[in-house]
Scaffold this motif. Structure first.
Motif, PDB file in Angstrom:
ATOM      1  N   TRP A   1     -10.687  30.997  25.670  1.00 22.68           N
ATOM      2  CA  TRP A   1      -9.416  31.432  26.591  1.00 22.68           C
ATOM      3  C   TRP A   1      -8.285  31.343  25.393  1.00 22.68           C
ATOM      4  CZ3 TRP A   1      -7.430  34.070  30.284  1.00 22.68           C
ATOM      5  CH2 TRP A   1      -6.109  33.792  30.880  1.00 22.68           C
ATOM      6  N   HIS A   2      -7.962  30.156  25.013  1.00 26.15           N
ATOM      7  CA  HIS A   2      -7.085  29.973  24.192  1.00 26.15           C
ATOM      8  C   HIS A   2      -6.853  30.820  23.168  1.00 26.15           C
ATOM      9  CE1 HIS A   2      -3.808  26.727  22.869  1.00 26.15           C
ATOM     10  NE2 HIS A   2      -4.230  27.018  21.587  1.00 26.15           N
TER      11      HIS A   2
ATOM     12  N   TYR B   1      -4.302  25.226  29.825  1.00 25.58           N
ATOM     13  CA  TYR B   1      -4.831  24.609  30.686  1.00 25.58           C
ATOM     14  C   TYR B   1      -5.939  25.137  31.329  1.00 25.58           C
ATOM     15  CZ  TYR B   1      -2.121  25.342  34.893  1.00 25.58           C
ATOM     16  OH  TYR B   1      -1.485  26.024  35.577  1.00 25.58           O
ATOM     17  N   MET B   2      -7.104  24.701  32.032  1.00 25.50           N
ATOM     18  CA  MET B   2      -8.145  25.028  32.960  1.00 25.50           C
ATOM     19  C   MET B   2      -8.213  24.180  34.028  1.00 25.50           C
ATOM     20  SD  MET B   2     -11.931  26.468  31.790  1.00 25.50           S
ATOM     21  CE  MET B   2     -12.459  24.815  30.912  1.00 25.50           C
ATOM     22  N   ILE B   3      -8.293  24.547  35.156  1.00 18.84           N
ATOM     23  CA  ILE B   3      -8.627  23.665  36.489  1.00 18.84           C
ATOM     24  C   ILE B   3      -9.972  23.614  36.620  1.00 18.84           C
ATOM     25  CG2 ILE B   3      -8.284  23.499  38.923  1.00 18.84           C
ATOM     26  CD1 ILE B   3      -5.638  25.303  38.598  1.00 18.84           C
ATOM     27  N   LEU B   4     -10.663  22.471  36.802  1.00 15.05           N
ATOM     28  CA  LEU B   4     -12.107  22.505  36.962  1.00 15.05           C
ATOM     29  C   LEU B   4     -12.470  21.763  38.470  1.00 15.05           C
ATOM     30  CD1 LEU B   4     -12.818  20.422  33.738  1.00 15.05           C
ATOM     31  CD2 LEU B   4     -12.992  22.924  34.115  1.00 15.05           C
ATOM     32  N   ALA B   5     -13.412  22.445  39.076  1.00 15.44           N
ATOM     33  CA  ALA B   5     -13.993  21.979  40.318  1.00 15.44           C
ATOM     34  C   ALA B   5     -15.421  22.258  40.496  1.00 15.44           C
ATOM     35  CB  ALA B   5     -13.365  23.198  41.381  1.00 15.44           C
ATOM     36  N   ASP B   6     -16.102  21.551  41.458  1.00 14.93           N
ATOM     37  CA  ASP B   6     -17.274  21.429  41.315  1.00 14.93           C
ATOM     38  C   ASP B   6     -18.116  22.911  41.697  1.00 14.93           C
ATOM     39  OD1 ASP B   6     -17.324  18.745  40.755  1.00 14.93           O
ATOM     40  OD2 ASP B   6     -17.653  18.317  43.063  1.00 14.93           O
ATOM     41  N   ASP B   7     -17.382  23.661  42.465  1.00 14.89           N
ATOM     42  CA  ASP B   7     -17.880  24.915  42.834  1.00 14.89           C
ATOM     43  C   ASP B   7     -17.038  26.033  42.176  1.00 14.89           C
ATOM     44  OD1 ASP B   7     -19.783  23.836  44.509  1.00 14.89           O
ATOM     45  OD2 ASP B   7     -18.198  23.736  46.125  1.00 14.89           O
TER      46      ASP B   7
ATOM     47  N   TRP C   1       2.738  34.659  28.741  1.00 20.32           N
ATOM     48  CA  TRP C   1       1.973  33.692  29.589  1.00 20.32           C
ATOM     49  C   TRP C   1       0.746  34.736  30.427  1.00 20.32           C
ATOM     50  CZ3 TRP C   1       1.882  34.394  34.681  1.00 20.32           C
ATOM     51  CH2 TRP C   1       3.085  34.764  35.441  1.00 20.32           C
ATOM     52  N   ARG C   2      -0.322  33.917  30.561  1.00 19.03           N
ATOM     53  CA  ARG C   2      -1.378  34.599  31.345  1.00 19.03           C
ATOM     54  C   ARG C   2      -1.987  33.897  32.362  1.00 19.03           C
ATOM     55  NH1 ARG C   2      -6.081  36.536  27.768  1.00 19.03           N
ATOM     56  NH2 ARG C   2      -6.103  38.343  29.283  1.00 19.03           N
ATOM     57  N   PHE C   3      -2.064  33.807  33.503  1.00 16.93           N
ATOM     58  CA  PHE C   3      -2.927  33.083  34.575  1.00 16.93           C
ATOM     59  C   PHE C   3      -3.889  33.696  35.041  1.00 16.93           C
ATOM     60  CE2 PHE C   3      -3.743  30.378  37.857  1.00 16.93           C
ATOM     61  CZ  PHE C   3      -3.082  28.876  37.577  1.00 16.93           C
ATOM     62  N   ALA C   4      -5.051  33.345  34.812  1.00 21.31           N
ATOM     63  CA  ALA C   4      -6.388  33.758  35.371  1.00 21.31           C
ATOM     64  C   ALA C   4      -6.619  33.310  36.766  1.00 21.31           C
ATOM     65  CB  ALA C   4      -7.561  33.558  34.504  1.00 21.31           C
ATOM     66  N   ALA C   5      -7.496  34.148  37.784  1.00 25.94           N
ATOM     67  CA  ALA C   5      -7.685  33.788  38.958  1.00 25.94           C
ATOM     68  C   ALA C   5      -8.674  32.705  39.092  1.00 25.94           C
ATOM     69  CB  ALA C   5      -8.141  35.127  39.509  1.00 25.94           C
ATOM     70  N   ASP C   6      -9.555  32.349  38.119  1.00 29.44           N
ATOM     71  CA  ASP C   6     -10.352  31.301  37.968  1.00 29.44           C
ATOM     72  C   ASP C   6      -9.825  29.950  37.590  1.00 29.44           C
ATOM     73  OD1 ASP C   6     -10.150  31.652  35.301  1.00 29.44           O
ATOM     74  OD2 ASP C   6     -12.278  32.311  35.013  1.00 29.44           O
ATOM     75  N   GLY C   7      -8.378  29.903  37.428  1.00 26.50           N
ATOM     76  CA  GLY C   7      -7.677  28.787  37.181  1.00 26.50           C
ATOM     77  C   GLY C   7      -7.408  28.330  35.642  1.00 26.50           C
ATOM     78  N   ARG C   8      -7.508  29.351  34.681  1.00 27.98           N
ATOM     79  CA  ARG C   8      -7.167  29.114  33.292  1.00 27.98           C
ATOM     80  C   ARG C   8      -5.766  29.638  33.067  1.00 27.98           C
ATOM     81  NH1 ARG C   8     -11.437  32.732  30.453  1.00 27.98           N
ATOM     82  NH2 ARG C   8     -11.362  33.752  32.654  1.00 27.98           N
ATOM     83  N   ALA C   9      -4.791  29.126  32.388  1.00 29.57           N
ATOM     84  CA  ALA C   9      -3.793  29.250  32.200  1.00 29.57           C
ATOM     85  C   ALA C   9      -3.352  29.349  30.735  1.00 29.57           C
ATOM     86  CB  ALA C   9      -2.719  28.600  32.975  1.00 29.57           C
ATOM     87  N   THR C  10      -2.479  29.995  30.104  1.00 33.15           N
ATOM     88  CA  THR C  10      -1.932  29.800  28.783  1.00 33.15           C
ATOM     89  C   THR C  10      -0.354  30.191  28.704  1.00 33.15           C
ATOM     90  OG1 THR C  10      -2.458  29.700  26.317  1.00 33.15           O
ATOM     91  CG2 THR C  10      -2.647  31.807  27.629  1.00 33.15           C
TER      92      THR C  10
ATOM     93  N   GLY D   1      -8.049  23.172  44.916  1.00 32.03           N
ATOM     94  CA  GLY D   1      -8.887  22.316  45.272  1.00 32.03           C
ATOM     95  C   GLY D   1      -9.778  21.720  43.945  1.00 32.03           C
ATOM     96  N   GLY D   2      -8.876  21.777  42.895  1.00 33.13           N
ATOM     97  CA  GLY D   2      -9.644  21.185  41.514  1.00 33.13           C
ATOM     98  C   GLY D   2      -9.691  19.771  41.531  1.00 33.13           C
ATOM     99  N   THR D   3     -10.780  19.230  40.846  1.00 32.94           N
ATOM    100  CA  THR D   3     -10.886  17.614  40.823  1.00 32.94           C
ATOM    101  C   THR D   3     -10.459  17.335  39.463  1.00 32.94           C
ATOM    102  OG1 THR D   3     -13.046  18.268  39.810  1.00 32.94           O
ATOM    103  CG2 THR D   3     -13.037  18.056  42.166  1.00 32.94           C
ATOM    104  N   SER D   4     -10.335  18.182  38.366  1.00 35.56           N
ATOM    105  CA  SER D   4      -9.742  17.724  36.887  1.00 35.56           C
ATOM    106  C   SER D   4      -9.282  18.834  36.158  1.00 35.56           C
ATOM    107  CB  SER D   4     -10.914  17.016  36.122  1.00 35.56           C
ATOM    108  OG  SER D   4     -11.847  18.013  35.938  1.00 35.56           O
ATOM    109  N   VAL D   5      -8.527  18.752  35.277  1.00 34.10           N
ATOM    110  CA  VAL D   5      -7.788  19.714  34.522  1.00 34.10           C
ATOM    111  C   VAL D   5      -8.128  19.483  32.978  1.00 34.10           C
ATOM    112  CG1 VAL D   5      -5.585  20.858  33.668  1.00 34.10           C
ATOM    113  CG2 VAL D   5      -5.819  19.834  36.038  1.00 34.10           C
ATOM    114  N   ALA D   6      -8.495  20.382  32.130  1.00 32.91           N
ATOM    115  CA  ALA D   6      -8.709  20.230  30.760  1.00 32.91           C
ATOM    116  C   ALA D   6      -7.387  21.101  30.202  1.00 32.91           C
ATOM    117  CB  ALA D   6      -9.863  21.030  30.269  1.00 32.91           C
TER     118      ALA D   6
END
Length: 457
Positions: free
Chosen positions: A198-199, A231-237, A311-320, A368-373
């Motif tokens: 993505w980056h 960054y990318m938001i991470l979640a179990d689902d 900048w870009r922000f994706a609906a699945d939680g990726r941003a740059t 509802g993310g659990t972590s961020v990369a």
């Protein structure tokens, strides 16, 4: 004249829950002060916002413009807060230039903390003995209209109480982190490749935009001198943010980020000016992929902005976000005496990384993310020397020999909340280390943090 996101408030005035428009007032008048106190309290209890002077409720320019705007100063608004509100807090005041050439006062109201803002005194009584403007004991909030009115029911109180609890939680977790010296390890296998793709793809898209902007003018080669923060938001689902709500979600997040970083030029800020307004795109040029909200402040190269962000922000939680260095602006020479492309500000590196981390944490909580990369890249470092804006002095002679640095890591959201200073240091200090910059760490970030919420150069 360069534009900022504060300029957007006066070029396209609109009353929202975050923004209250006011005409020209006599700030020495006690009734006017009481009415202002009500709006300031409501904006603070909303999570922060702006008072913009010089406009009527219909968003037209107010008549009888004063010749001198010096009465609209920080001391005047501090006096209003101290007289009518508790707990007290500090508002910042800026004189912002519109495209028309006219100046307008903009008051920046911070968010409440762990306690809501309450009125501690009545406004002046009218001829029937009733208080005007503000009533002691009331907790004012922003309501649909928009208007500033007392909180009266559970629906009014719920978001205010939630922000108070979150503010108290953040402070408590930070205290615990300092007390027990929590170690935060940026380790999460399996995410690097997705975020790196993505980056890199976003960097290629930006490079094509720059190449197709023949009139773009920047003092140095922007393709070789810029940073990219992702960054990318991470979640179990997985993460699914409604594409049609991304703009509003980012506007709300921007308000919350201001509690950590508030400079007047915010990351992922969705401008309303038509030619630079964020718009939805497919992720890939062939029309495939998820929906992405994209903001391009380069365009054909003719826009006048403080920084030509992309900048870009994706609906699945990726941003740059890709951004040239503030230090390279022509106005940067007046601060340091150095020419563009020859210096780098440690405070700016740390502050912008802090803004990215704050934005990611807030968006992760909303999604509802659990972590961020994270993945961050700085290019064009070789030959630059450490210097800074304003009154910070760093020892001279620190020059980078390497030209670029990429850092990455993944943290659980509670860990980011507990000790964001350490996260920022892990991502940003390796860049400053290239300059033989000693002492970069979470303590330095914590020490500089109060400066991050002041308007920057």
């Amino acid at each position: 004249m360069r534009k900022t996101d504060l300029s957007d408030l006066v070029d396209f005035p609109r009353e929202t829950l975050d923004v209250e428009l006011k005409g020209w007032l006599d700030l020495a008048d006690r009734v006017a002060q009481a009415k202002l106190a009500k709006h300031i309290a409501a904006l603070a209890n909303h999570g922060g916002g702006y008072l913009v002077f010089g406009f009527q409720d219909d968003e037209s320019v107010a008549p009888t413009r004063p010749v001198d705007l010096s009465a609209y100063n920080r001391d005047a608004f501090s006096a209003v807060v101290k007289r009518y509100l508790t707990p007290t807090f500090q508002c910042d005041v800026s004189i912002v230039s519109a495209t028309s050439g006219l100046d307008y006062p903009v008051v920046r109201v911070p968010s409440h903390g762990a306690a809501p803002i309450a009125a501690k005194a009545d406004g002046p009584a009218d001829d029937k003995g009733r208080p005007q403007g503000i009533v002691s004991g009331a907790h004012y909030i922003r309501k649909t209209g928009p208007e500033s009115a007392p909180a009266q029911n559970a629906e009014d109180w719920q978001p205010l109480i939630r922000r108070c609890v979150l503010a108290d939680r953040d402070a408590l977790l930070s205290d615990i982190a300092r007390a027990v010296q929590i170690r935060i390890e940026p380790e999460r296998p399996g995410t690097d490749a997705v975020l790196a793709a993505w980056h890199d793809a976003s960097a290629n898209r930006w490079a094509a935009i720059v190449a197709n902007a023949p009139t773009f003018d920047w003092p140095v080669d922007i393709s070789a001198n810029h940073c990219q923060l992702s960054y990318m938001i991470l979640a179990d689902d997985g993460v699914e943010l409604p594409a049609g709500e991304l703009r509003r979600t980012l506007e709300d997040a921007n308000r919350d980020v201001r509690q950590t970083v508030w400079t007047g030029w915010s990351m992922f800020y969705p401008f309303t000016r038509p030619e630079i307004a964020a718009a939805l795109h497919p992720e890939h040029d062939d029309g495939s992929g998820v929906e992405v909200l994209e903001s391009n402040l380069i365009g054909d190269g003719s826009f006048e902005t403080s920084l030509p962000d992309f900048w870009r922000f994706a609906a699945d939680g990726r941003a740059t976000l890709l951004r040239p260095y503030r230090e390279d602006r022509r106005s940067g020479i007046s601060f340091s005496g150095r020419t563009s492309g020859t210096w780098l500000s440690p405070e700016t590196v740390l502050r912008e990384t802090a803004e990215l981390v704050a934005h990611a944490r807030i968006m992760a909580e909303r999604a509802g993310g659990t972590s961020v990369a994270f993945r961050c890249t700085w290019k064009g470092l070789s030959g630059r020397m450490i210097d800074d804006f304003g009154n910070i002095y760093w020892s001279p002679g620190r020059v980078a020999r390497a030209d670029q640095r990429t850092t990455s890591g993944t943290w659980d959201v509670p860990a980011i909340v507990a000790n964001w200073h350490a996260v920022v240091a892990s991502l940003a200090c390796p860049v400053l280390n290239l300059f033989n910059f000693e002492g970069c760490g979470e303590q330095l970030v914590a020490g500089l943090a109060p400066r991050f919420v002041k308007l920057s150069s």
